[in-house]
Design an enzyme around this catalytic site. Structure first.
Site, mmCIF file in Angstrom:
data_model
loop_
_atom_site.group_PDB
_atom_site.id
_atom_site.type_symbol
_atom_site.label_atom_id
_atom_site.label_comp_id
_atom_site.label_asym_id
_atom_site.label_seq_id
_atom_site.Cartn_x
_atom_site.Cartn_y
_atom_site.Cartn_z
ATOM 1 N N ASP A 242 -13.492 29.731 21.188
ATOM 2 C CA ASP A 242 -14.111 28.707 20.333
ATOM 3 C C ASP A 242 -15.473 29.223 19.877
ATOM 4 O O ASP A 242 -16.128 29.986 20.584
ATOM 5 C CB ASP A 242 -14.259 27.395 21.119
ATOM 6 C CG ASP A 242 -14.285 26.170 20.222
ATOM 7 O OD1 ASP A 242 -13.336 25.362 20.265
ATOM 8 O OD2 ASP A 242 -15.265 26.028 19.446
ATOM 9 N N GLU B 90 1.921 19.867 15.905
ATOM 10 C CA GLU B 90 1.769 19.257 17.221
ATOM 11 C C GLU B 90 1.872 17.734 17.138
ATOM 12 O O GLU B 90 1.345 17.139 16.220
ATOM 13 C CB GLU B 90 0.403 19.670 17.797
ATOM 14 C CG GLU B 90 0.117 19.109 19.142
ATOM 15 C CD GLU B 90 1.277 19.338 20.109
ATOM 16 O OE1 GLU B 90 1.826 20.450 20.135
ATOM 17 O OE2 GLU B 90 1.648 18.388 20.822
ATOM 18 N N ARG C 4 -0.266 12.899 21.844
ATOM 19 C CA ARG C 4 -1.130 11.743 21.629
ATOM 20 C C ARG C 4 -2.328 11.847 22.553
ATOM 21 O O ARG C 4 -2.158 12.098 23.742
ATOM 22 C CB ARG C 4 -0.375 10.442 21.958
ATOM 23 C CG ARG C 4 0.851 10.212 21.117
ATOM 24 C CD ARG C 4 1.799 9.247 21.797
ATOM 25 N NE ARG C 4 2.267 9.766 23.085
ATOM 26 C CZ ARG C 4 3.039 9.090 23.946
ATOM 27 N NH1 ARG C 4 3.424 7.871 23.666
ATOM 28 N NH2 ARG C 4 3.424 9.629 25.086
ATOM 29 N N GLU C 5 -3.522 11.655 22.005
ATOM 30 C CA GLU C 5 -4.685 11.616 22.885
ATOM 31 C C GLU C 5 -4.498 10.462 23.860
ATOM 32 O O GLU C 5 -3.934 9.430 23.518
ATOM 33 C CB GLU C 5 -5.962 11.418 22.067
ATOM 34 C CG GLU C 5 -6.362 12.696 21.360
ATOM 35 C CD GLU C 5 -7.584 12.527 20.475
ATOM 36 O OE1 GLU C 5 -8.411 11.640 20.729
ATOM 37 O OE2 GLU C 5 -7.692 13.321 19.509
ATOM 38 N N LYS D 147 5.215 17.163 10.071
ATOM 39 C CA LYS D 147 4.035 16.597 10.732
ATOM 40 C C LYS D 147 3.429 15.460 9.897
ATOM 41 O O LYS D 147 3.155 14.368 10.401
ATOM 42 C CB LYS D 147 3.000 17.701 10.970
ATOM 43 C CG LYS D 147 1.685 17.216 11.517
ATOM 44 C CD LYS D 147 1.825 16.607 12.899
ATOM 45 C CE LYS D 147 0.557 15.890 13.313
ATOM 46 N NZ LYS D 147 0.691 15.210 14.589
ATOM 47 N N GLY E 255 -3.066 -5.578 14.911
ATOM 48 C CA GLY E 255 -4.413 -5.470 15.464
ATOM 49 C C GLY E 255 -5.398 -5.111 14.370
ATOM 50 O O GLY E 255 -5.145 -5.366 13.182
ATOM 51 N N CYS F 231 -6.273 11.660 13.481
ATOM 52 C CA CYS F 231 -5.032 12.112 12.843
ATOM 53 C C CYS F 231 -4.489 11.160 11.789
ATOM 54 O O CYS F 231 -4.387 11.539 10.621
ATOM 55 C CB CYS F 231 -3.975 12.375 13.902
ATOM 56 S SG CYS F 231 -4.369 13.824 14.893
ATOM 57 N N LYS G 280 -6.635 10.590 8.478
ATOM 58 C CA LYS G 280 -6.853 11.815 7.694
ATOM 59 C C LYS G 280 -5.535 12.411 7.202
ATOM 60 O O LYS G 280 -5.472 12.952 6.102
ATOM 61 C CB LYS G 280 -7.666 12.834 8.497
ATOM 62 C CG LYS G 280 -6.844 13.753 9.372
ATOM 63 C CD LYS G 280 -7.608 15.003 9.745
ATOM 64 C CE LYS G 280 -6.951 15.730 10.903
ATOM 65 N NZ LYS G 280 -5.704 16.403 10.615
ATOM 66 N N LYS H 67 -8.630 4.313 20.622
ATOM 67 C CA LYS H 67 -7.567 3.692 21.402
ATOM 68 C C LYS H 67 -7.913 3.867 22.875
ATOM 69 O O LYS H 67 -8.924 4.473 23.211
ATOM 70 C CB LYS H 67 -6.201 4.271 21.052
ATOM 71 C CG LYS H 67 -6.015 5.728 21.427
ATOM 72 C CD LYS H 67 -4.574 6.122 21.161
ATOM 73 C CE LYS H 67 -4.218 7.405 21.836
ATOM 74 N NZ LYS H 67 -2.852 7.798 21.631
#
Ligand code: NAD
Length: 432
Positions: free
Chosen positions: A31, A152, A155-156, A205, A254, A261, A264, A321
């Site tokens: 990185d 990919e 899910r976070e 995706k 909600g 994701c 965007k 979330k």
């Protein structure tokens, strides 16, 4: 076992790097963010993701997972190089490909022998060709490579579980043998593998995220109608979900979707469609309904309380979330900003996202306890469906508030129970 470089160790790259290491591969996490790499080298995981600390620790200690800022240390000896850098929205909704371009050019410079470059970041249709061209321009003449698109779907919040239990592995390539070699990396996971052309893989995706976002906006539109006509959207969604053609997932009304994701990717798909001469009206509407939901939420508060100027209000939830500290495009953060802009005095609580929220909205008051947040307030707004909010002692909450107004932006509570406790309760689409 193969050596793998992961370029970009964010929410996707770090989880993947650790998971590939756990499967026995040698992994370099690369990185350009120097403080992030320094933290990881010291064993500190810079994001909140359940199970990730342990996974990183185990594999660092086993010597299978290393972190560096130096492509030269990682890429030349890697058989596989995964691009996992961010592709955020540009001002006009396109995907910002600057990080991908920079990564591809730098990877090219350090290629050695034959390498498979895997596009895991979500990239616009045609990006496989772009990455190929960029690498061609910088690579040493004797180095060879193939580019495979491998979008990919993790899910976070459940990313560690998701990487080990993927719903499918999608591989797009011109060179089928390269796709098959990437498939080998995943073989132990026993997931269905779909090998296709690169553009279709890239589109899978975007189309997948777009339909999930569409379901959320659809049920939110139904919720608006339920509110006007006196039906309960939660029961409606339940009744719909039994139909196997519909299914129960992503039908939770909600204050809308957020995160790094869905918004965007829907914007980027709409942008691509327009550039290609299409008229993506559905995608635009999905985004419009989504933004409406958070505005309606704040308007509901104004309907109940009147002018918000100087009014003490509590906000539960800041992350987009539950089970994540990610606040990118979080509806809760937008609600916070709208409340502050209307002069409310907001006390905000979140189990893990306060440091990130405080960095972008320093004007709010942040408290480290949900009950302290509601003390003396005129309303509680629930913006993120954390389990701890579902299980909260609402009788205690009510006793601490000045005025017992509860706006449940995630439909966590039962309207009748909340009214029995003495709250003025408003959910989303619960028939007022
Ligand atoms: P992120 O912002 O958390 O991480 C990206 C990382 O890339 C950062 O650490 C950044 O410093 C690094 N980076 C930027 N430029 C670099 C360069 N030139 N070389 C090396 N590193 C560089 O992003 P993320 O959430 O992990 O998402 C990455 C990609 O995966 C995006 O395209 C996203 O759409 C996609 N994706 C994300 C999720 C998710 O839930 N977050 C799920 C599926 C797909």
């Amino acid at each position: 076992m193969p050596v793998i470089s992961i370029i970009g160790v964010g929410y996707v790259g770090l989880v993947y790097g650790a998971a590939f290491a756990d499967l026995g591969n040698t992994v370099y996490g690369v990185d350009i963010d120097v403080p992030k790499i320094e933290q990881l080298q010291r064993g500190i995981v810079p994001i909140y993701e359940p199970g990730l600390d342990e996974l990183v620790k185990r594999n660092r200690e086993a010597g299978r997972l290393r972190f560096t800022t130096d492509y030269a240390e990682a890429v030349p000896q890697s058989e596989f190089v995964f691009i996992c850098v961010g592709t955020p929205s540009t001002f006009d909704g396109d995907a910002d490909m600057r990080a991908v371009r920079a990564a591809a050019e730098t990877i090219g410079r350090y290629l050695c022998g034959h390498t498979i470059v895997v596009n895991k970041s979500t990239m616009p249709i045609g990006s496989g060709d772009l990455v190929t061209q960029l690498i061609e321009q910088t690579k040493p003449p004797d180095a060879t490579f193939s580019v495979v698109s491998n979008p990919e779907f993790l899910r976070e919040g459940s990313a560690v579980h998701d990487v080990f239990h993927p719903s499918r592995i999608v591989l797009g390539a011109d060179d089928r043998s390269a796709a098959e070699r990437v498939a080998e990396l995943y073989r132990v996971l026993n997931a269905p593998v779909l090998i296709t052309d690169r553009r279709s893989a890239e589109m899978i995706k975007y189309a997948s995220n777009a339909i999930l976002a569409t379901r959320i906006s659809f049920i939110n539109e139904i919720a608006q109608i339920c509110d006007q006509l006196g039906a309960d959207v939660k029961v409606v969604a339940q009744g719909m979900g039994f139909d196997p053609r519909i299914g129960p997932h992503f039908l939770e009304a909600g204050i809308g979707f957020g995160g790094s994701c869905f918004p965007k990717d829907v914007r980027a798909l709409a942008y691509m469609a327009e550039e290609a001469g299409c008229h993506p009206q559905l995608l635009h509407t999905v985004l419009e309904i989504n933004l409406d939901q958070r505005r309606r939420f704040v308007r509901t508060l104004q309907d109940v309380l009147g002018d918000l100027q100087g009014r003490p209000v509590a906000l539960w939830g800041l992350s987009f979330k539950q089970d994540t500290d990610d606040i990118r495009e979080s509806p809760a953060i937008d609600v916070l900003r709208m409340l502050l802009q209307r002069g409310a005095q907001v006390k905000a609580y979140d189990p893990v996202a306060i440091p990130r929220a405080a960095a972008v909205v320093p004007q709010a008051q942040y408290v480290g306890d949900p009950y302290a947040a509601v003390e003396g307030t005129d309303a509680l707004l629930v913006a993120t469906p954390w389990n701890e909010f579902k299980q909260a002692d609402l009788a205690r909450v009510k006793s601490l508030m000045r005025t017992p107004v509860l706006l449940d932006g995630r439909n966590l509570y039962e309207p009748t129970e909340m009214r029995a406790l003495g709250f003025v309760y408003r959910g989303v689409g619960r028939g007022i």
